[in-house]
Design a protein around this motif. Sequence first.
Motif, PDB file in Angstrom:
ATOM      1  N   LEU A 227       0.840  -1.192   0.000  1.00 25.85           N
ATOM      2  CA  LEU A 227       0.000   0.000   0.000  1.00 25.85           C
ATOM      3  C   LEU A 227       0.879   1.247   0.000  1.00 25.85           C
ATOM      4  CD1 LEU A 227      -2.471  -1.104   2.831  1.00 25.85           C
ATOM      5  CD2 LEU A 227      -2.937  -1.137   0.376  1.00 25.85           C
ATOM      6  N   SER A 228       0.281   2.370  -0.394  1.00 29.63           N
ATOM      7  CA  SER A 228       0.998   3.635  -0.250  1.00 29.63           C
ATOM      8  C   SER A 228       1.145   3.957   1.238  1.00 29.63           C
ATOM      9  CB  SER A 228       0.240   4.763  -0.946  1.00 29.63           C
ATOM     10  OG  SER A 228      -0.963   5.065  -0.244  1.00 29.63           O
ATOM     11  N   GLN A 229       2.092   4.819   1.583  1.00 33.12           N
ATOM     12  CA  GLN A 229       2.311   5.150   2.988  1.00 33.12           C
ATOM     13  C   GLN A 229       1.077   5.804   3.618  1.00 33.12           C
ATOM     14  OE1 GLN A 229       6.073   7.113   3.993  1.00 33.12           O
ATOM     15  NE2 GLN A 229       6.962   6.384   2.069  1.00 33.12           N
ATOM     16  N   SER A 230       0.472   6.732   2.898  1.00 33.17           N
ATOM     17  CA  SER A 230      -0.673   7.447   3.460  1.00 33.17           C
ATOM     18  C   SER A 230      -1.863   6.514   3.654  1.00 33.17           C
ATOM     19  CB  SER A 230      -1.057   8.623   2.562  1.00 33.17           C
ATOM     20  OG  SER A 230      -1.392   8.163   1.252  1.00 33.17           O
ATOM     21  N   ALA A 234      -3.464   5.347   7.321  1.00 33.93           N
ATOM     22  CA  ALA A 234      -4.876   5.564   7.624  1.00 33.93           C
ATOM     23  C   ALA A 234      -5.560   4.257   8.024  1.00 33.93           C
ATOM     24  CB  ALA A 234      -5.579   6.184   6.422  1.00 33.93           C
ATOM     25  N   LEU A 235      -5.277   3.177   7.289  1.00 32.72           N
ATOM     26  CA  LEU A 235      -5.880   1.891   7.617  1.00 32.72           C
ATOM     27  C   LEU A 235      -5.342   1.334   8.930  1.00 32.72           C
ATOM     28  CD1 LEU A 235      -6.008   0.086   4.152  1.00 32.72           C
ATOM     29  CD2 LEU A 235      -7.823   1.313   5.346  1.00 32.72           C
ATOM     30  N   PHE A 236      -4.058   1.606   9.194  1.00 32.10           N
ATOM     31  CA  PHE A 236      -3.459   1.145  10.453  1.00 32.10           C
ATOM     32  C   PHE A 236      -4.150   1.810  11.639  1.00 32.10           C
ATOM     33  CE2 PHE A 236      -0.516   0.955  13.937  1.00 32.10           C
ATOM     34  CZ  PHE A 236       0.178  -0.235  13.767  1.00 32.10           C
ATOM     35  N   ARG A 237      -4.359   3.114  11.551  1.00 28.20           N
ATOM     36  CA  ARG A 237      -5.017   3.824  12.650  1.00 28.20           C
ATOM     37  C   ARG A 237      -6.464   3.353  12.804  1.00 28.20           C
ATOM     38  NH1 ARG A 237      -4.035   8.023  15.872  1.00 28.20           N
ATOM     39  NH2 ARG A 237      -2.062   8.500  14.825  1.00 28.20           N
ATOM     40  N   ARG A 238      -7.118   3.090  11.692  1.00 24.96           N
ATOM     41  CA  ARG A 238      -8.497   2.607  11.777  1.00 24.96           C
ATOM     42  C   ARG A 238      -8.552   1.243  12.454  1.00 24.96           C
ATOM     43  NH1 ARG A 238     -12.763   1.593   6.739  1.00 24.96           N
ATOM     44  NH2 ARG A 238     -14.397   0.643   8.019  1.00 24.96           N
ATOM     45  N   ALA A 239      -7.575   0.383  12.166  1.00 26.68           N
ATOM     46  CA  ALA A 239      -7.578  -0.974  12.718  1.00 26.68           C
ATOM     47  C   ALA A 239      -7.181  -1.015  14.185  1.00 26.68           C
ATOM     48  CB  ALA A 239      -6.634  -1.867  11.907  1.00 26.68           C
TER      49      ALA A 239
END
Length: 303
Positions: A227-230, A234-239
């Motif tokens: 994935l792109s960094q951004s 975003a997905l990491f913070r959501r998870a």
Amino acid sequence: MDETTMRHPHDGSAPELGEGFPGQRMRVLPQPLVAHARTQPATSQLLVTDAGFFPRAARHSTTRPHGAPQDIVMICGAGKGTCSMLSEVHPVEAGDALIIPSGTPHRYRADRADPWTIWWLHVTGPATSGLFEAMDATARQPVVRLRDPSRVVALVDTVLRRMERDETASSLVAAAGAAWHALALIAADRSTTAGDRAEPIETTLEFLRANIAERVSVPELATMAGLSQSHYAALFRRATGFGVLEYQTRLRMASARELLDTTDRTVGSIARQVGFADPLYFSRQFRKIHSLSPTEYRARKGR
């Protein structure tokens, strides 16, 4: 009839079970008992009023033009179906949880060719709204993909078995506890949609948990996930609810707490094991999270 409509006494209509489904199980509490249980401390925050299991529920269809008085939680163990709500049709497949907020008009039905097998609960109480919010479940997005549906099904089965046992206060409390656990597990272990690439995120989380002492950068993790960094951040913070750096720091501190609690090793030795070359920096980071230094933490624990 080409449909079997399952209505419950709490829907405000007379029950009409038709032929039912071979092997089905269902329990519905009488309304006076529900009213009493909602006033009791152990069941006032969350109470299960109805629970059931419908295996391969051919022609199953339920329409509630005014919604149900309780929140509905349905786990699809096999097969598939759909739920129509707020003018949208949502597919429900094996491994999905369907969340229907109380008072929301809806219709759900089993697929004709591959009818679902479902476990379901009707729950009421102020705790449900917060649990649904933690699931990211709304009337607009009522389907939650589960990473491990078998664990949730086992808890719903526990609810049903306790309600099948009797209607004593102890059984209602046990059912409420198992239901609370099931809803919390849905919130904690929910997956995201396929478009959000849930599996690569989980893979990198497992990598971080297995390599606590190694500081891994966002670019490295994003590359690992494809994935792109951004997008990855975003997905990491959501998870997780945390940024990548804070998540790694908290993993390290959890390991440090265990070592402080269970060994007599020096703070410097523990700092190095969890990936901090500088014991002073480790102590500052520990204090930021715990409001105590490692030495103070150990002393408070009586070591």
